[in-house]
Design an enzyme around this catalytic site. Structure first.
Site, PDB file in Angstrom:
ATOM      1  N   CYS A   1      -6.334  -3.282   7.212  1.00  0.00           N
ATOM      2  CA  CYS A   1      -7.485  -2.382   7.131  1.00  0.00           C
ATOM      3  C   CYS A   1      -8.667  -2.967   6.372  1.00  0.00           C
ATOM      4  CB  CYS A   1      -7.064  -1.039   6.517  1.00  0.00           C
ATOM      5  SG  CYS A   1      -6.608  -1.119   4.765  1.00  0.00           S
TER       6      CYS A   1
ATOM      7  N   CYS B   1       0.833  -1.209   0.000  1.00  0.00           N
ATOM      8  CA  CYS B   1       0.000   0.000   0.000  1.00  0.00           C
ATOM      9  C   CYS B   1       0.865   1.256   0.000  1.00  0.00           C
ATOM     10  CB  CYS B   1      -0.928  -0.018   1.212  1.00  0.00           C
ATOM     11  SG  CYS B   1      -2.048   1.395   1.291  1.00  0.00           S
TER      12      CYS B   1
END
Length: 365
Positions: free
Chosen positions: A204, A108
């Protein structure tokens, strides 16, 4: 107090809605900088509205906006769901199906947060992109260097090893010299409601911690049962799909034996999970690929003694590295290490400085 240069310069802050990035925004605003907050919406907004211990969830977007409003700074939310799924979630799923143990936070940072946020910050005319990471940027003889955070309990350098030299020159990390307690005190001083907000704990996009359900949702039926084989060659039972196993795993194997057994190898091609005694986990050397190198170039046939980390929670270990080609290195521990997992990162250090790193391949001995 850390000062990041000339007054009134424009600085974009990557605001996740947590205490760290919020404290950075408040700190820079107090110093007189023109601060712009940007938050990325990375995954299904509706799924995550009530999730408070993840990054970039619905509640976190609300918190980031609330902090920006209190500070009186502009704040933008960018929809990155499609990019995030393509660059991070799909990679995460495919890695598990290949028998690897992925590290989505690094992907990410590399593929979404730094690359695209820096581009956006430049388009906004910002002099820097600031984040709440606990690492330090040090000006060395040959430009910016990436160093560990001064608080070893919060150091995040392992997750930022893919940061390029060019990106590092543009980034700033105001919290690198602080402890978490000091950051929370700063947030309290600025009157931020997120001062006592818990740290994010989970991946997440896996709000309930069940990564297998995410894999099965995106690749239904992709994980099939197969054989569990002892490293000595005999079959012990059947596994429930290779996504349920990681290198070093002992519990939940579903087999009986006269000594403790661990997962020592996963073969996605033949759909086999290999198990063995703890001694079978010990590794002397392995190959890493997709190298990102931040230091002076290593010469061909040169051997460099360094420290390496193969898990974020493990201490660095002494090792010798050598260059195989422009994209691969051999890493040899000075003493054996346990449970080296393909798909994880190997980050290379010289003391507090991050020299670079790469991804652990299946070539492990």
């Amino acid at each position: 107090m850390i000062n990041l240069g000339d007054k009134q310069s424009t600085i974009v802050v990557a605001m996740s809605g947590g205490v760290d990035s919020s404290a950075v925004a408040a700190m820079l605003h107090e110093q007189g900088h023109n601060v712009i907050g940007i938050t990325l919406q990375l995954y299904d907004h509706g799924m995550a509205v009530g999730k408070k211990n993840a990054c970039c969830a619905g509640q976190d977007i609300y918190d980031a906006k609330m902090v920006a409003n209190k500070l009186g700074i502009p704040h933008y939310v960018l929809d990155y769901e499609s990019k995030f799924k393509e660059s991070v979630i799909d990679n995460f799923v495919d890695s598990y199906l290949q028998g690897e143990t992925p590290l989505p936070c690094v992907q990410c940072n590399k593929s979404v947060k730094f690359r695209d946020l820096i581009k956006t910050a430049r388009e906004l005319g910002a002099a820097q992109l600031a984040t709440g990471h606990y690492v330090r940027k040090v000006n060395g003889d040959n430009g910016a260097e990436l160093h560990t955070g001064l608080d070893p309990a919060k150091d995040q350098s392992y997750f930022l090893f893919t940061t390029t030299k060019e990106q590092l020159e543009y980034l700033s990390f105001p919290l690198g010299g602080l402890t978490k307690d000091e950051t929370r005190r700063l947030a309290s001083k600025f009157g931020l409601e997120v001062a006592d907000k818990p740290d994010s704990q989970d991946i997440c996009f896996v709000p309930d911690g069940n990564y297998k359900s995410v894999i099965n949702k995106i690749r239904p039926g992709a994980s099939e049962s197969g054989k569990i084989i002892h490293v000595n060659g005999f079959e012990l039972g059947e596994h429930s799909g290779i996504i349920n196993y990681t290198i070093g795993q002992r519990r939940g194997l579903g087999i009986a034996y006269n000594e403790p057994l661990y997962v020592v190898k996963i073969d996605p091609k033949d759909n086999i999970v290999y198990v063995g005694p703890e001694s079978a986990l010990h590794v002397q050397e392995f190959i890493i690929k997709n190298i990102n190198w931040l230091a002076d170039e290593i010469k061909d046939n040169e051997k460099l003694e360094v420290e390496v980390k193969i898990r974020s929670t493990r201490p660095p270990r002494l090792a010798e590295i050598s260059k195989l080609d422009d994209d691969k290195m051999k890493v040899k521990f000075l003493s054996e290490e346990k449970a080296v997992a393909p798909g994880q990162a190997c980050v290379i250090y010289a003391g507090e400085r991050v020299l670079g790193g790469g991804w652990i391949t299946r070539d492990i001995r």
